[in-house]
Design an enzyme around this catalytic site. Sequence first.
Site, PDB file in Angstrom:
ATOM      1  N   ASP A  78       0.986  -0.907  -0.135  1.00  0.00           N
ATOM      2  CA  ASP A  78      -0.086  -0.061   0.157  1.00  0.00           C
ATOM      3  C   ASP A  78       1.097   1.266  -0.042  1.00  0.00           C
ATOM      4  O   ASP A  78       2.255   1.199   0.229  1.00  0.00           O
ATOM      5  CB  ASP A  78      -1.033  -0.028   1.239  1.00  0.00           C
ATOM      6  CG  ASP A  78      -1.742   0.864   1.155  1.00  0.00           C
ATOM      7  OD1 ASP A  78      -2.243   1.590   0.340  1.00  0.00           O
ATOM      8  OD2 ASP A  78      -1.494   2.067   2.438  1.00  0.00           O
ATOM      9  N   LEU A  79       0.474   2.140   0.070  1.00  0.00           N
ATOM     10  CA  LEU A  79       1.357   3.424  -0.896  1.00  0.00           C
ATOM     11  C   LEU A  79       1.088   4.471   0.769  1.00  0.00           C
ATOM     12  O   LEU A  79       2.124   4.597   1.564  1.00  0.00           O
ATOM     13  CB  LEU A  79       0.780   4.278  -2.097  1.00  0.00           C
ATOM     14  CG  LEU A  79       1.584   5.206  -1.943  1.00  0.00           C
ATOM     15  CD1 LEU A  79       3.106   5.560  -2.268  1.00  0.00           C
ATOM     16  CD2 LEU A  79       0.694   5.976  -3.205  1.00  0.00           C
ATOM     17  N   ASP A  80       0.092   5.330   0.805  1.00  0.00           N
ATOM     18  CA  ASP A  80      -0.146   6.151   1.973  1.00  0.00           C
ATOM     19  C   ASP A  80      -0.739   5.201   2.907  1.00  0.00           C
ATOM     20  O   ASP A  80      -1.693   4.509   3.475  1.00  0.00           O
ATOM     21  CB  ASP A  80      -1.365   6.713   1.977  1.00  0.00           C
ATOM     22  CG  ASP A  80      -1.938   8.003   0.253  1.00  0.00           C
ATOM     23  OD1 ASP A  80      -0.673   8.450  -0.433  1.00  0.00           O
ATOM     24  OD2 ASP A  80      -2.703   6.859  -0.538  1.00  0.00           O
TER      25      ASP A  80
ATOM     26  N   THR B 240       1.893  10.313   4.221  1.00  0.00           N
ATOM     27  CA  THR B 240       0.966  10.804   3.465  1.00  0.00           C
ATOM     28  C   THR B 240      -1.208  10.982   4.439  1.00  0.00           C
ATOM     29  O   THR B 240      -1.771  11.665   3.968  1.00  0.00           O
ATOM     30  CB  THR B 240       0.794  10.354   1.935  1.00  0.00           C
ATOM     31  OG1 THR B 240       1.201   8.796   1.494  1.00  0.00           O
ATOM     32  CG2 THR B 240       1.754  11.404   1.588  1.00  0.00           C
TER      33      THR B 240
ATOM     34  N   LYS C 241      -9.351   5.358   5.485  1.00  0.00           N
ATOM     35  CA  LYS C 241      -7.942   5.088   5.543  1.00  0.00           C
ATOM     36  C   LYS C 241      -7.719   3.645   4.368  1.00  0.00           C
ATOM     37  O   LYS C 241      -8.580   2.925   4.431  1.00  0.00           O
ATOM     38  CB  LYS C 241      -6.990   4.003   6.434  1.00  0.00           C
ATOM     39  CG  LYS C 241      -6.420   5.260   7.508  1.00  0.00           C
ATOM     40  CD  LYS C 241      -5.296   5.226   8.418  1.00  0.00           C
ATOM     41  CE  LYS C 241      -5.144   6.309   8.966  1.00  0.00           C
ATOM     42  NZ  LYS C 241      -4.537   5.783  10.065  1.00  0.00           N
ATOM     43  N   GLY C 242      -7.053   3.879   2.857  1.00  0.00           N
ATOM     44  CA  GLY C 242      -7.629   2.476   2.275  1.00  0.00           C
ATOM     45  C   GLY C 242      -8.312   2.766   0.882  1.00  0.00           C
ATOM     46  O   GLY C 242      -8.618   2.136  -0.119  1.00  0.00           O
TER      47      GLY C 242
ATOM     48  N   SER D  20      -1.970   0.346  -4.058  1.00  0.00           N
ATOM     49  CA  SER D  20      -2.901   1.375  -3.090  1.00  0.00           C
ATOM     50  C   SER D  20      -4.405   1.933  -4.111  1.00  0.00           C
ATOM     51  O   SER D  20      -4.546   2.215  -5.516  1.00  0.00           O
ATOM     52  CB  SER D  20      -1.730   2.852  -3.763  1.00  0.00           C
ATOM     53  OG  SER D  20      -2.759   3.426  -3.083  1.00  0.00           O
ATOM     54  N   ALA D  21      -5.077   2.719  -3.617  1.00  0.00           N
ATOM     55  CA  ALA D  21      -6.905   3.315  -3.839  1.00  0.00           C
ATOM     56  C   ALA D  21      -6.664   4.385  -4.859  1.00  0.00           C
ATOM     57  O   ALA D  21      -6.456   5.364  -5.312  1.00  0.00           O
ATOM     58  CB  ALA D  21      -7.421   3.645  -2.745  1.00  0.00           C
ATOM     59  N   SER D  22      -4.871   5.468  -4.961  1.00  0.00           N
ATOM     60  CA  SER D  22      -4.751   6.373  -4.449  1.00  0.00           C
ATOM     61  C   SER D  22      -4.749   6.477  -6.350  1.00  0.00           C
ATOM     62  O   SER D  22      -4.288   6.046  -7.084  1.00  0.00           O
ATOM     63  CB  SER D  22      -3.544   6.950  -4.362  1.00  0.00           C
ATOM     64  OG  SER D  22      -3.017   8.353  -4.273  1.00  0.00           O
TER      65      SER D  22
ATOM     66  N   LYS E 225     -10.482  -1.075  -1.299  1.00  0.00           N
ATOM     67  CA  LYS E 225     -10.866  -2.476  -0.410  1.00  0.00           C
ATOM     68  C   LYS E 225     -11.916  -1.755   0.995  1.00  0.00           C
ATOM     69  O   LYS E 225     -12.531   0.081   0.329  1.00  0.00           O
ATOM     70  CB  LYS E 225      -9.372  -1.320   0.631  1.00  0.00           C
ATOM     71  CG  LYS E 225      -8.463  -1.751  -0.785  1.00  0.00           C
ATOM     72  CD  LYS E 225      -6.988  -1.244   0.207  1.00  0.00           C
ATOM     73  CE  LYS E 225      -5.941  -0.564  -0.569  1.00  0.00           C
ATOM     74  NZ  LYS E 225      -4.359  -0.487  -0.336  1.00  0.00           N
TER      75      LYS E 225
ATOM     76  N   GLU F  46      -0.238  -3.675   4.652  1.00  0.00           N
ATOM     77  CA  GLU F  46      -1.342  -2.245   4.971  1.00  0.00           C
ATOM     78  C   GLU F  46      -1.892  -1.432   6.279  1.00  0.00           C
ATOM     79  O   GLU F  46      -1.384  -1.923   7.177  1.00  0.00           O
ATOM     80  CB  GLU F  46      -2.421  -3.329   4.644  1.00  0.00           C
ATOM     81  CG  GLU F  46      -3.015  -2.650   3.442  1.00  0.00           C
ATOM     82  CD  GLU F  46      -3.804  -1.717   2.701  1.00  0.00           C
ATOM     83  OE1 GLU F  46      -3.943  -0.863   3.845  1.00  0.00           O
ATOM     84  OE2 GLU F  46      -3.823  -1.371   1.602  1.00  0.00           O
ATOM     85  N   ASP F  47      -1.711  -0.251   5.905  1.00  0.00           N
ATOM     86  CA  ASP F  47      -2.098   0.416   7.477  1.00  0.00           C
ATOM     87  C   ASP F  47      -3.053   0.443   7.648  1.00  0.00           C
ATOM     88  O   ASP F  47      -3.702   0.688   8.653  1.00  0.00           O
ATOM     89  CB  ASP F  47      -1.158   1.828   6.940  1.00  0.00           C
ATOM     90  CG  ASP F  47      -1.824   2.854   6.377  1.00  0.00           C
ATOM     91  OD1 ASP F  47      -2.390   2.235   5.199  1.00  0.00           O
ATOM     92  OD2 ASP F  47      -1.810   3.885   6.731  1.00  0.00           O
TER      93      ASP F  47
END
Length: 236
Positions: free
Chosen positions: A24-26, A32, A60-61, A129-131, A160, A184-185
């Site tokens: 995952d990114l963020d 971020t 988140k996500g 990532s969802a971004s 997600k 994942e966060d």
Amino acid sequence: MQRGVVESTSTKDNMSMVKGYIFDLDGVIVDTANYHYDAWRKLANSLGFDITEEQNENLKGVSRKESLEYILRLGNLNFSDDKKSEMAELKNTWYVASIRNMDKSELLPGSENLIEEIKEKGLKLSLGSASKNSVRILKATGLIDFFDAIIDGTKTTESKPHPQVFLLGAEALNLNPEDCIVFEDSINGVKAANIGGFRSIGVGDKNILSEADFVIPSLDGISVDKLNALIYQNNN
Ligand code: BG6
Ligand code: MG
């Protein structure tokens, strides 16, 4: 792995060696998550209410569109599709302004080292990532060339906890979900990884990410060997 640093809730036995790593990114690679939270709060505040940190865990996500729907439900509000697009765009303008000077200093501890090591070892690496801002962020932080595949909000139709983003990642790496681990966060991201049949590594608070197979507080000091020890010590 130090005692107490890692919590295992794993029930997935007999899984193969890890060949693919999906990040995952963020909140995992870059710091971020708070910029997203600040921008959503600003939008909610402009509509006359606030978003708590606990409520933010559910954002988140989640894709931009789904996040807005969740926020409007919190405020008991509804708007036309045009107005909602305008609001999502406004939030993104604020968010993008907060990352416009992004550089390596925004990388979370350990993320760059682990990504470099995975590549050096010839293992596979995908973003999940969802971004829709992921390419911008990966370029700004100098990480983009490490990735074999970038699956993000520009390539998905589901948000997600739907596992689509990770399933597309595994497919792009030519691997099965059981060959991959997902970092994942977010609660929704961990659920997505589990539903998709991936081993899930929660990065953050073990109380929040209790559904993950394993939880580590951050990627700081995490190596491929440490991950293997963590996964196989607990499963064998
Ligand atoms: C996720 C974040 O990675 O991406 C969410 O956790 C965010 O907070 C989502 O809403 C969509 O991001 P973007 O950059 O496309 O608005
Ligand atoms: Mg995240």
